[in-house]
Design a protein around this motif. Structure first.
Motif, PDB file in Angstrom:
ATOM      1  N   ALA A 152       0.811  -1.223   0.000  1.00  0.00           N
ATOM      2  CA  ALA A 152       0.000   0.000   0.000  1.00  0.00           C
ATOM      3  C   ALA A 152       0.842   1.270   0.000  1.00  0.00           C
ATOM      4  CB  ALA A 152      -0.927  -0.005   1.223  1.00  0.00           C
ATOM      5  N   VAL A 153       2.151   1.106  -0.081  1.00  0.00           N
ATOM      6  CA  VAL A 153       3.037   2.271  -0.043  1.00  0.00           C
ATOM      7  C   VAL A 153       3.844   2.279  -1.337  1.00  0.00           C
ATOM      8  CG1 VAL A 153       5.149   3.115   1.087  1.00  0.00           C
ATOM      9  CG2 VAL A 153       3.193   2.423   2.472  1.00  0.00           C
ATOM     10  N   GLY A 154       3.926   3.428  -1.969  1.00  0.00           N
ATOM     11  CA  GLY A 154       4.689   3.509  -3.218  1.00  0.00           C
ATOM     12  C   GLY A 154       5.311   4.878  -3.350  1.00  0.00           C
ATOM     13  N   GLU A 155       5.890   5.141  -4.512  1.00  0.00           N
ATOM     14  CA  GLU A 155       6.528   6.430  -4.724  1.00  0.00           C
ATOM     15  C   GLU A 155       5.548   7.548  -4.436  1.00  0.00           C
ATOM     16  OE1 GLU A 155       8.652   6.849  -8.464  1.00  0.00           O
ATOM     17  OE2 GLU A 155       9.406   4.809  -8.144  1.00  0.00           O
ATOM     18  N   GLY A 156       5.989   8.526  -3.642  1.00  0.00           N
ATOM     19  CA  GLY A 156       5.132   9.674  -3.324  1.00  0.00           C
ATOM     20  C   GLY A 156       4.369   9.535  -2.024  1.00  0.00           C
ATOM     21  N   THR A 157       4.273   8.313  -1.458  1.00  0.00           N
ATOM     22  CA  THR A 157       3.568   8.154  -0.182  1.00  0.00           C
ATOM     23  C   THR A 157       4.317   8.922   0.906  1.00  0.00           C
ATOM     24  OG1 THR A 157       2.930   5.909  -0.801  1.00  0.00           O
ATOM     25  CG2 THR A 157       2.699   6.485   1.516  1.00  0.00           C
ATOM     26  N   LEU A 158       3.575   9.616   1.756  1.00  0.00           N
ATOM     27  CA  LEU A 158       4.203  10.307   2.887  1.00  0.00           C
ATOM     28  C   LEU A 158       4.177   9.401   4.114  1.00  0.00           C
ATOM     29  CD1 LEU A 158       2.800  13.945   2.623  1.00  0.00           C
ATOM     30  CD2 LEU A 158       5.199  13.271   2.492  1.00  0.00           C
ATOM     31  N   LEU A 159       5.296   9.322   4.792  1.00  0.00           N
ATOM     32  CA  LEU A 159       5.391   8.511   6.008  1.00  0.00           C
ATOM     33  C   LEU A 159       5.847   9.403   7.157  1.00  0.00           C
ATOM     34  CD1 LEU A 159       7.344   5.452   4.522  1.00  0.00           C
ATOM     35  CD2 LEU A 159       4.888   5.572   4.984  1.00  0.00           C
ATOM     36  N   GLY A 160       5.365   9.118   8.362  1.00  0.00           N
ATOM     37  CA  GLY A 160       5.868   9.823   9.549  1.00  0.00           C
ATOM     38  C   GLY A 160       7.169   9.162   9.985  1.00  0.00           C
ATOM     39  N   VAL A 161       8.159   9.958  10.266  1.00  0.00           N
ATOM     40  CA  VAL A 161       9.454   9.378  10.638  1.00  0.00           C
ATOM     41  C   VAL A 161      10.013  10.087  11.864  1.00  0.00           C
ATOM     42  CG1 VAL A 161      11.866   9.131   9.902  1.00  0.00           C
ATOM     43  CG2 VAL A 161      10.028   8.634   8.290  1.00  0.00           C
ATOM     44  N   ARG A 162      10.446   9.295  12.855  1.00  0.00           N
ATOM     45  CA  ARG A 162      11.205   9.854  13.987  1.00  0.00           C
ATOM     46  C   ARG A 162      12.570   9.205  14.006  1.00  0.00           C
ATOM     47  NH1 ARG A 162       9.621  10.355  19.584  1.00  0.00           N
ATOM     48  NH2 ARG A 162       9.150   8.135  19.539  1.00  0.00           N
ATOM     49  N   GLY A 163      13.546   9.945  14.485  1.00  0.00           N
ATOM     50  CA  GLY A 163      14.901   9.422  14.537  1.00  0.00           C
ATOM     51  C   GLY A 163      15.779  10.184  13.574  1.00  0.00           C
ATOM     52  N   PRO A 164      16.934   9.635  13.202  1.00  0.00           N
ATOM     53  CA  PRO A 164      17.454   8.312  13.575  1.00  0.00           C
ATOM     54  C   PRO A 164      17.818   8.181  15.057  1.00  0.00           C
ATOM     55  CG  PRO A 164      18.607   9.230  11.667  1.00  0.00           C
ATOM     56  CD  PRO A 164      17.806  10.327  12.249  1.00  0.00           C
ATOM     57  N   PHE A 165      17.626   6.938  15.563  1.00  0.00           N
ATOM     58  CA  PHE A 165      18.057   6.541  16.896  1.00  0.00           C
ATOM     59  C   PHE A 165      19.124   5.466  16.724  1.00  0.00           C
ATOM     60  CE2 PHE A 165      13.421   7.318  17.051  1.00  0.00           C
ATOM     61  CZ  PHE A 165      13.408   8.424  17.874  1.00  0.00           C
ATOM     62  N   ASN A 166      20.048   5.387  17.678  1.00  0.00           N
ATOM     63  CA  ASN A 166      21.042   4.320  17.549  1.00  0.00           C
ATOM     64  C   ASN A 166      21.201   3.544  18.847  1.00  0.00           C
ATOM     65  OD1 ASN A 166      22.922   2.585  16.610  1.00  0.00           O
ATOM     66  ND2 ASN A 166      24.395   4.125  15.951  1.00  0.00           N
ATOM     67  N   ARG A 167      20.673   2.333  18.865  1.00  0.00           N
ATOM     68  CA  ARG A 167      20.845   1.435  20.013  1.00  0.00           C
ATOM     69  C   ARG A 167      21.842   0.323  19.692  1.00  0.00           C
ATOM     70  NH1 ARG A 167      17.602   1.325  24.175  1.00  0.00           N
ATOM     71  NH2 ARG A 167      15.880   2.798  24.250  1.00  0.00           N
ATOM     72  N   PHE A 168      22.500   0.434  18.546  1.00  0.00           N
ATOM     73  CA  PHE A 168      23.359  -0.663  18.076  1.00  0.00           C
ATOM     74  C   PHE A 168      24.639  -0.067  17.492  1.00  0.00           C
ATOM     75  CE2 PHE A 168      23.478  -4.394  14.855  1.00  0.00           C
ATOM     76  CZ  PHE A 168      24.047  -5.251  15.785  1.00  0.00           C
ATOM     77  N   PRO A 169      25.335   0.769  18.282  1.00  0.00           N
ATOM     78  CA  PRO A 169      26.487   1.485  17.704  1.00  0.00           C
ATOM     79  C   PRO A 169      27.688   0.570  17.474  1.00  0.00           C
ATOM     80  CG  PRO A 169      26.300   1.962  20.049  1.00  0.00           C
ATOM     81  CD  PRO A 169      25.127   1.089  19.700  1.00  0.00           C
ATOM     82  N   LEU A 170      28.524   0.984  16.546  1.00  0.00           N
ATOM     83  CA  LEU A 170      29.755   0.263  16.232  1.00  0.00           C
ATOM     84  C   LEU A 170      30.828   0.741  17.204  1.00  0.00           C
ATOM     85  CD1 LEU A 170      30.928  -1.704  14.136  1.00  0.00           C
ATOM     86  CD2 LEU A 170      31.497   0.271  12.730  1.00  0.00           C
ATOM     87  N   VAL A 171      31.315  -0.162  18.058  1.00  0.00           N
ATOM     88  CA  VAL A 171      32.336   0.238  19.036  1.00  0.00           C
ATOM     89  C   VAL A 171      33.720   0.005  18.436  1.00  0.00           C
ATOM     90  CG1 VAL A 171      30.867  -0.311  21.022  1.00  0.00           C
ATOM     91  CG2 VAL A 171      32.425  -2.038  20.131  1.00  0.00           C
ATOM     92  N   PRO A 172      34.737   0.764  18.875  1.00  0.00           N
ATOM     93  CA  PRO A 172      36.085   0.549  18.333  1.00  0.00           C
ATOM     94  C   PRO A 172      36.607  -0.840  18.697  1.00  0.00           C
ATOM     95  CG  PRO A 172      35.944   2.606  19.601  1.00  0.00           C
ATOM     96  CD  PRO A 172      34.676   1.870  19.842  1.00  0.00           C
TER      97      PRO A 172
END
Ligand code: FES
Length: 308
Positions: free
Chosen positions: A86-106
């Protein structure tokens, strides 16, 4: 989480693999998007109001679009189906973030283990690291179902393991080869994560998502919960979740996965001892008892007090 919701438009939607749809999201006015780091995800509100989380799998330096990959799960709760049909080019979506709970550690070396759509958060991590410092073991049902396999197959250090022709990845052999101190990152179905957890004693970073097989713990004993800010005390009966009870008093309470892996429903505990069933909090956070995921968490004692 107080970050506001923005509206992004679907700029393109393509078939990345069998059952995997890749979407590029952009600001409708073409504005630059907020920065992110490998491992980050977006909270996406679909036209139906359903909220889902998707890892960013594009290039963080590309600031005009966010790329996500969505696995179609016909037996799921409808979010992936909606994004596929039901989603295609031009569809508007609500977006929050980006959030990062999975960071790359050294770390000096990395092993990435991906199962199916679990490749998405690992892709930008791999691209950010110098060649020779990492290897990737990527398993999927079949080659055709493995998203981004073409862009991955040109990189050194990638092993693709399609189950229909090669069986399951040989985790014992791969993990035994890793030098001590290798940081292992694993994302995929619950069974894969557990298998890696059982075999790898070193640093391990996991992200769970998709249909976790864990049942929602509903408990055999009821307990009482005081919602301090709302000034209400409720009884959580056996067979009901804490979230269900809270929603009666706080209908706008934030939640999404209801399976204890997305972190949306994290709530401060003011008194009492929470019984944790989530995969968001680390062992220390769980032991401190100061916060909990109310979609799956319960109470060890007869009464909990929450900051709600
Ligand atoms: Fe996802 Fe509770 S709603 S962790």
């Amino acid at each position: 989480m107080s970050m506001p919701t923005s509206r992004l438009t679907v700029r393109s939607a393509v078939e990345e693999a069998d059952g995997v749809r890749g979407l590029l999201l952009a600001d409708p006015e073409g504005a630059e998007l907020p920065p992110w780091e490998p491992g980050a995800h977006l909270e996406v509100t679909l036209p139906s109001g359903t909220v889902r989380h998707y890892s960013l799998c594009g290039d963080p330096a590309e600031r005009s679009t966010y790329r996500i990959g969505v696995l179609r799960e016909p037996a799921g709760r409808g979010g992936s189906e909606e994004l596929h049909t039901a989603v295609g080019e031009g569809t508007l979506l609500g977006v929050r973030g980006p959030f990062n709970r999975f960071p790359l550690v050294p770390a000096e070396r990395y092993l990435f283990v991906a199962g199916g759509i679990g490749i998405t958060p690992l892709l930008p991590m791999i691209r950010s690291l110098p060649p020779g410092t990492w290897t990737l073991l990527y398993g999927g049902r079949s080659l055709a179902s493995m998203a981004y396999r073409e862009e991955l197959s040109v990189l050194p250090g990638v092993t693709l393991v399609p189950q229909d022709t090669e069986g399951l990845p040989d985790l014992d052999a791969v993990l035994a080869r890793q030098p001590a101190g290798t940081a292992v990152y694993c994302c995929g179905p619950e069974g894969l994560l557990r298998a890696v957890e059982e075999r790898w004693p070193g640093p391990l970073h996991t992200e769970r998502f998709g249909a976790a097989p864990a049942e929602r713990p509903v408990g055999e004993d009821g307990f009482e919960v005081e919602l301090r800010r709302s000034g209400r005390t409720l009884r959580v009966e056996p067979g009901r979740t804490l979230l269900d009870a809270v929603r009666e008093v706080v209908p706008g309470v934030a939640y999404s996965c209801e399976e204890g892996w997305c972190g949306t429903c994290e709530t401060k505990v003011l008194a009492g001892t929470p019984e944790h069933h989530d995969s968001v909090l680390g062992e220390d956070e769980k032991a401190s008892g100061t916060t909990m995921m109310i979609c799956v968490g319960r109470s060890c004692g007869p009464r909990l007090v929450l900051d709600l």
